[in-house]
Motif scaffolding. Structure first.
Motif, PDB file in Angstrom:
ATOM      1  N   ASN A  18       0.837  -1.186   0.000  1.00 45.17           N
ATOM      2  CA  ASN A  18       0.000   0.000   0.000  1.00 45.17           C
ATOM      3  C   ASN A  18       0.885   1.254   0.000  1.00 45.17           C
ATOM      4  O   ASN A  18       1.961   1.277   0.588  1.00 45.17           O
ATOM      5  CB  ASN A  18      -0.890  -0.144   1.245  1.00 45.17           C
ATOM      6  CG  ASN A  18      -1.237   1.136   1.910  1.00 45.17           C
ATOM      7  OD1 ASN A  18      -0.376   1.849   2.404  1.00 45.17           O
ATOM      8  ND2 ASN A  18      -2.501   1.427   1.929  1.00 45.17           N
ATOM      9  N   THR A  19       0.411   2.268  -0.735  1.00 43.73           N
ATOM     10  CA  THR A  19       1.161   3.509  -0.959  1.00 43.73           C
ATOM     11  C   THR A  19       1.727   4.113   0.323  1.00 43.73           C
ATOM     12  O   THR A  19       2.914   4.431   0.407  1.00 43.73           O
ATOM     13  CB  THR A  19       0.204   4.553  -1.568  1.00 43.73           C
ATOM     14  OG1 THR A  19      -0.279   4.051  -2.789  1.00 43.73           O
ATOM     15  CG2 THR A  19       0.856   5.877  -1.784  1.00 43.73           C
ATOM     16  N   ALA A  20       0.852   4.305   1.316  1.00 40.10           N
ATOM     17  CA  ALA A  20       1.271   4.995   2.534  1.00 40.10           C
ATOM     18  C   ALA A  20       2.367   4.204   3.243  1.00 40.10           C
ATOM     19  O   ALA A  20       3.333   4.769   3.764  1.00 40.10           O
ATOM     20  CB  ALA A  20       0.063   5.186   3.459  1.00 40.10           C
ATOM     21  N   LEU A  77      -4.056  22.882   5.356  1.00 35.53           N
ATOM     22  CA  LEU A  77      -4.877  21.733   4.959  1.00 35.53           C
ATOM     23  C   LEU A  77      -3.937  20.803   4.199  1.00 35.53           C
ATOM     24  O   LEU A  77      -3.497  21.126   3.087  1.00 35.53           O
ATOM     25  CB  LEU A  77      -6.022  22.222   4.065  1.00 35.53           C
ATOM     26  CG  LEU A  77      -7.023  21.189   3.550  1.00 35.53           C
ATOM     27  CD1 LEU A  77      -7.703  20.444   4.695  1.00 35.53           C
ATOM     28  CD2 LEU A  77      -8.096  21.865   2.675  1.00 35.53           C
ATOM     29  N   ASP A  78      -3.592  19.678   4.824  1.00 35.07           N
ATOM     30  CA  ASP A  78      -2.558  18.771   4.289  1.00 35.07           C
ATOM     31  C   ASP A  78      -3.252  17.490   3.820  1.00 35.07           C
ATOM     32  O   ASP A  78      -3.625  16.648   4.642  1.00 35.07           O
ATOM     33  CB  ASP A  78      -1.540  18.483   5.400  1.00 35.07           C
ATOM     34  CG  ASP A  78      -0.422  17.565   4.936  1.00 35.07           C
ATOM     35  OD1 ASP A  78      -0.377  17.212   3.742  1.00 35.07           O
ATOM     36  OD2 ASP A  78       0.413  17.194   5.788  1.00 35.07           O
ATOM     37  N   ILE A  79      -3.434  17.371   2.509  1.00 37.99           N
ATOM     38  CA  ILE A  79      -4.224  16.253   1.973  1.00 37.99           C
ATOM     39  C   ILE A  79      -3.281  15.176   1.430  1.00 37.99           C
ATOM     40  O   ILE A  79      -2.404  15.460   0.615  1.00 37.99           O
ATOM     41  CB  ILE A  79      -5.189  16.749   0.876  1.00 37.99           C
ATOM     42  CG1 ILE A  79      -6.038  17.915   1.411  1.00 37.99           C
ATOM     43  CG2 ILE A  79      -6.079  15.597   0.398  1.00 37.99           C
ATOM     44  CD1 ILE A  79      -7.027  18.494   0.414  1.00 37.99           C
ATOM     45  N   ILE A 107      -6.684   8.829   3.270  1.00 29.02           N
ATOM     46  CA  ILE A 107      -7.596   7.777   2.828  1.00 29.02           C
ATOM     47  C   ILE A 107      -7.156   6.435   3.416  1.00 29.02           C
ATOM     48  O   ILE A 107      -7.928   5.491   3.451  1.00 29.02           O
ATOM     49  CB  ILE A 107      -7.586   7.733   1.276  1.00 29.02           C
ATOM     50  CG1 ILE A 107      -8.773   6.992   0.731  1.00 29.02           C
ATOM     51  CG2 ILE A 107      -6.291   7.168   0.736  1.00 29.02           C
ATOM     52  CD1 ILE A 107      -8.849   7.022  -0.789  1.00 29.02           C
ATOM     53  N   ASP A 108      -5.935   6.363   3.897  1.00 34.61           N
ATOM     54  CA  ASP A 108      -5.369   5.088   4.337  1.00 34.61           C
ATOM     55  C   ASP A 108      -5.664   4.836   5.827  1.00 34.61           C
ATOM     56  O   ASP A 108      -5.335   5.672   6.671  1.00 34.61           O
ATOM     57  CB  ASP A 108      -3.848   5.106   4.114  1.00 34.61           C
ATOM     58  CG  ASP A 108      -3.222   3.848   4.672  1.00 34.61           C
ATOM     59  OD1 ASP A 108      -3.531   2.772   4.141  1.00 34.61           O
ATOM     60  OD2 ASP A 108      -2.472   3.936   5.653  1.00 34.61           O
ATOM     61  N   PRO A 109      -6.268   3.677   6.141  1.00 34.10           N
ATOM     62  CA  PRO A 109      -6.666   3.422   7.534  1.00 34.10           C
ATOM     63  C   PRO A 109      -5.502   3.389   8.526  1.00 34.10           C
ATOM     64  O   PRO A 109      -5.660   3.800   9.672  1.00 34.10           O
ATOM     65  CB  PRO A 109      -7.351   2.041   7.487  1.00 34.10           C
ATOM     66  CG  PRO A 109      -7.349   1.591   6.085  1.00 34.10           C
ATOM     67  CD  PRO A 109      -6.689   2.615   5.212  1.00 34.10           C
ATOM     68  N   LEU A 158      -0.441  19.613  -1.129  1.00 37.60           N
ATOM     69  CA  LEU A 158      -0.725  18.435  -1.966  1.00 37.60           C
ATOM     70  C   LEU A 158       0.640  17.867  -2.345  1.00 37.60           C
ATOM     71  O   LEU A 158       1.150  18.097  -3.443  1.00 37.60           O
ATOM     72  CB  LEU A 158      -1.542  18.849  -3.195  1.00 37.60           C
ATOM     73  CG  LEU A 158      -2.945  19.398  -2.886  1.00 37.60           C
ATOM     74  CD1 LEU A 158      -3.594  19.988  -4.126  1.00 37.60           C
ATOM     75  CD2 LEU A 158      -3.839  18.299  -2.302  1.00 37.60           C
ATOM     76  N   VAL A 159       1.231  17.189  -1.390  1.00 41.38           N
ATOM     77  CA  VAL A 159       2.633  16.789  -1.515  1.00 41.38           C
ATOM     78  C   VAL A 159       2.709  15.285  -1.770  1.00 41.38           C
ATOM     79  O   VAL A 159       2.357  14.483  -0.902  1.00 41.38           O
ATOM     80  CB  VAL A 159       3.415  17.203  -0.238  1.00 41.38           C
ATOM     81  CG1 VAL A 159       4.878  16.814  -0.355  1.00 41.38           C
ATOM     82  CG2 VAL A 159       3.285  18.709  -0.025  1.00 41.38           C
ATOM     83  N   MET A 160       3.106  14.940  -2.972  1.00 46.74           N
ATOM     84  CA  MET A 160       3.251  13.541  -3.405  1.00 46.74           C
ATOM     85  C   MET A 160       1.920  12.787  -3.350  1.00 46.74           C
ATOM     86  O   MET A 160       1.884  11.622  -2.985  1.00 46.74           O
ATOM     87  CB  MET A 160       4.292  12.821  -2.535  1.00 46.74           C
ATOM     88  CG  MET A 160       5.680  13.385  -2.656  1.00 46.74           C
ATOM     89  SD  MET A 160       6.418  13.080  -4.261  1.00 46.74           S
ATOM     90  CE  MET A 160       7.178  11.489  -4.003  1.00 46.74           C
ATOM     91  N   HIS A 163      -0.291  12.530  -7.986  1.00 44.98           N
ATOM     92  CA  HIS A 163       0.014  11.505  -8.996  1.00 44.98           C
ATOM     93  C   HIS A 163      -0.712  10.189  -8.709  1.00 44.98           C
ATOM     94  O   HIS A 163      -0.569   9.238  -9.467  1.00 44.98           O
ATOM     95  CB  HIS A 163       1.537  11.292  -9.146  1.00 44.98           C
ATOM     96  CG  HIS A 163       2.274  11.166  -7.865  1.00 44.98           C
ATOM     97  ND1 HIS A 163       3.381  11.924  -7.575  1.00 44.98           N
ATOM     98  CD2 HIS A 163       2.068  10.377  -6.796  1.00 44.98           C
ATOM     99  CE1 HIS A 163       3.832  11.588  -6.375  1.00 44.98           C
ATOM    100  NE2 HIS A 163       3.052  10.646  -5.892  1.00 44.98           N
ATOM    101  N   PHE A 164      -1.491  10.151  -7.634  1.00 44.61           N
ATOM    102  CA  PHE A 164      -2.339   8.974  -7.405  1.00 44.61           C
ATOM    103  C   PHE A 164      -3.754   9.193  -7.941  1.00 44.61           C
ATOM    104  O   PHE A 164      -4.637   8.365  -7.735  1.00 44.61           O
ATOM    105  CB  PHE A 164      -2.364   8.611  -5.913  1.00 44.61           C
ATOM    106  CG  PHE A 164      -1.002   8.210  -5.400  1.00 44.61           C
ATOM    107  CD1 PHE A 164      -0.341   7.124  -5.959  1.00 44.61           C
ATOM    108  CD2 PHE A 164      -0.365   8.918  -4.412  1.00 44.61           C
ATOM    109  CE1 PHE A 164       0.927   6.758  -5.526  1.00 44.61           C
ATOM    110  CE2 PHE A 164       0.907   8.562  -3.965  1.00 44.61           C
ATOM    111  CZ  PHE A 164       1.546   7.473  -4.530  1.00 44.61           C
ATOM    112  N   ILE A 165      -3.966  10.315  -8.605  1.00 42.14           N
ATOM    113  CA  ILE A 165      -5.275  10.611  -9.202  1.00 42.14           C
ATOM    114  C   ILE A 165      -5.113  10.533 -10.726  1.00 42.14           C
ATOM    115  O   ILE A 165      -4.281  11.247 -11.305  1.00 42.14           O
ATOM    116  CB  ILE A 165      -5.755  12.039  -8.827  1.00 42.14           C
ATOM    117  CG1 ILE A 165      -5.632  12.294  -7.316  1.00 42.14           C
ATOM    118  CG2 ILE A 165      -7.166  12.292  -9.340  1.00 42.14           C
ATOM    119  CD1 ILE A 165      -6.637  11.643  -6.446  1.00 42.14           C
ATOM    120  N   ALA A 166      -5.927   9.685 -11.342  1.00 40.40           N
ATOM    121  CA  ALA A 166      -5.834   9.491 -12.794  1.00 40.40           C
ATOM    122  C   ALA A 166      -6.388  10.703 -13.546  1.00 40.40           C
ATOM    123  O   ALA A 166      -7.229  11.433 -13.021  1.00 40.40           O
ATOM    124  CB  ALA A 166      -6.617   8.240 -13.178  1.00 40.40           C
TER     125      ALA A 166
END
Ligand SMILES: C[S@@+](CC[C@H](N)C(=O)[O-])C[C@H]1O[C@@H](n2cnc3c(N)ncnc32)[C@H](O)[C@@H]1O
Length: 270
Positions: A18-20, A77-79, A107-109, A158-160, A163-166
Motif C-alpha cells: 500500500n502507498t502509505a 490543509l494537508d491532503i 484515505i489510508d486506515p 498536496l505533496v506527493m 500523482h495517485f489521481i488518474a
C-alpha cells in the motif's frame, strides 16, 4: 492475522502493499509490513534513488511549511498527509507559531489510526478520513471547518499525492475546487512525480509500483504539473526538482537534482 501488531485497524489487508506504508518504509518508519517492504526494495532495485527521494521530499515539505509560516500562514490543509513520522506538518508549523492549526486528510486506515493516536488531545490538529477525489466533502468536513478559517489565508499541501489521481478523475478540477475555497494570500505547496527527467528510471519504478501496490501512480510532464498552479502565482524559484527549491544550503543541491524525478513548487493565490 494472529501475528499482527495490535495497532492494525480492522479490515486492513497487510498482505497487499500500500502507498502509505511503502513510503513509510522508505522514510524509516515502523508502520509497514513484509508486502510493503518487498515492493519498496523491488523499486530500489530498479531505482536506487527511491529512498533518498522520499527523504528529500520530506525535507522539501519542511522547508515549504517554514516558508509559509514565515509568510504569516498559520493554518494548513494537508491532503494525503501520510503515516505520521518525523517532521510532521503540525510539528514544523507549531515550532514557528504555537497556535498554528493543521487539518490532515488521509484515505489510508493505518495513516488515519496512527494520526489519531498522535494527535489525541491536540486542539489545533486533526485527521479527517476523506478522499482527495471528493474535495467538496473535505471542504464541508466539520473538523476542517473548525480548524481552517476559509476567510483567512491558508496553506494547501498536496505533496506527493496528486500523482495517485488518474487523468480521468480530473485532478486539475479537484485542485481548482480547493483553490476556489481558499482566501486570497493562500498558498499551494505541490510535489508531483514526473516522467521527464529520467524517463527510463521513472518507467521502471512505475511498472514495479503499479504491478504491486493497490493505488496506481500516474507520472506527468512538466506542462501537466504546471497546470495545477492555474489561479496561483508560482513563487521563486518556480517548478523545480526537489533539492532546488529554496535549499537550506547551496551544498544541498546535487549536480543532477533531477535524479529524484519529482517536481515541486509553491504558488500564492492573488
Ligand atoms: C507518498 S505519501 C505522501 C505523504 C506526505 N504528503 C509526504 O509528502 O510526506 C502519499 C499519501 O497520499 C495518500 N493518498 C493517496 N490517494 C489519496 C486520496 N485519493 N485521498 C487522500 N489521500 C490519498 C496515501 O494514503 C499516502 O499516505
Amino acid at each position: 492475522m494472529a501475528d499482527e501488531p495490535s495497532w492494525v485497524p480492522p479490515g486492513v489487508d497487510t498482505r497487499r502493499a500500500n502507498t502509505a506504508r511503502v513510503y513509510d518504509y522508505w522514510l524509516g518508519g515502523s508502520h509497514n509490513f513484509l508486502a510493503d517492504q518487498d515492493v519498496a526494495r523491488a523499486i530500489v532495485a530498479v531505482e536506487p534513488n527511491a529512498r533518498a527521494g522520499a527523504r528529500a521530499n520530506r525535507a522539501f515539505l519542511g522547508r515549504a511549511v517554514r516558508f509559509l509560516a514565515a509568510a504569516g500562514i498559520g493554518q494548513f490543509l494537508d491532503i494525503g498527509s501520510g503515516i505520521p513520522t518525523e517532521g510532521n506538518v503540525h510539528e514544523v508549523a507549531q515550532q514557528a507559531d504555537p497556535g498554528a492549526r493543521v487539518a490532515y486528510v488521509e484515505i489510508d486506515p493505518v495513516a488515519i489510526a496512527h494520526s489519531q493516536a498522535i494527535l489525541g488531545g491536540n486542539e489545533n490538529a486533526a485527521i479527517i478520513d476523506a478522499d482527495l477525489r471528493d474535495p467538496e466533502k473535505i471542504l464541508a468536513d466539520p473538523a476542517a471547518r473548525r480548524l481552517i478559517d476559509f476567510g483567512q489565508p491558508a496553506g494547501l499541501l498536496l505533496v506527493m499525492v496528486l500523482h495517485f489521481i488518474a487523468d480521468a478523475e480530473d485532478p486539475w478540477r479537484i485542485v481548482a475546487t480547493l483553490r476556489d475555497a481558499l482566501a486570497p494570500g493562500s498558498h499551494l505547496v505541490l510535489a508531483h512525480a514526473t516522467n521527464e527527467s529520467r524517463p527510463a528510471a521513472a518507467q521502471a519504478a512505475g511498472t514495479v509500483y503499479n504491478r504491486s501496490v493497490s493505488t496506481e501512480i500516474h507520472m506527468r510532464s512538466r506542462a501537466e504539473i504546471l497546470r495545477f498552479f492555474e489561479g496561483f502565482e508560482l513563487l521563486d524559484p518556480g517548478l523545480v526538482y526537489i533539492p532546488q527549491w529554496r535549499p537550506d544550503s547551496p551544498a544541498d543541491v546535487p549536480d543532477d537534482p533531477g535524479k529524484f524525478w519529482v517536481l515541486v513548487g509553491v504558488g500564492r493565490k492573488p
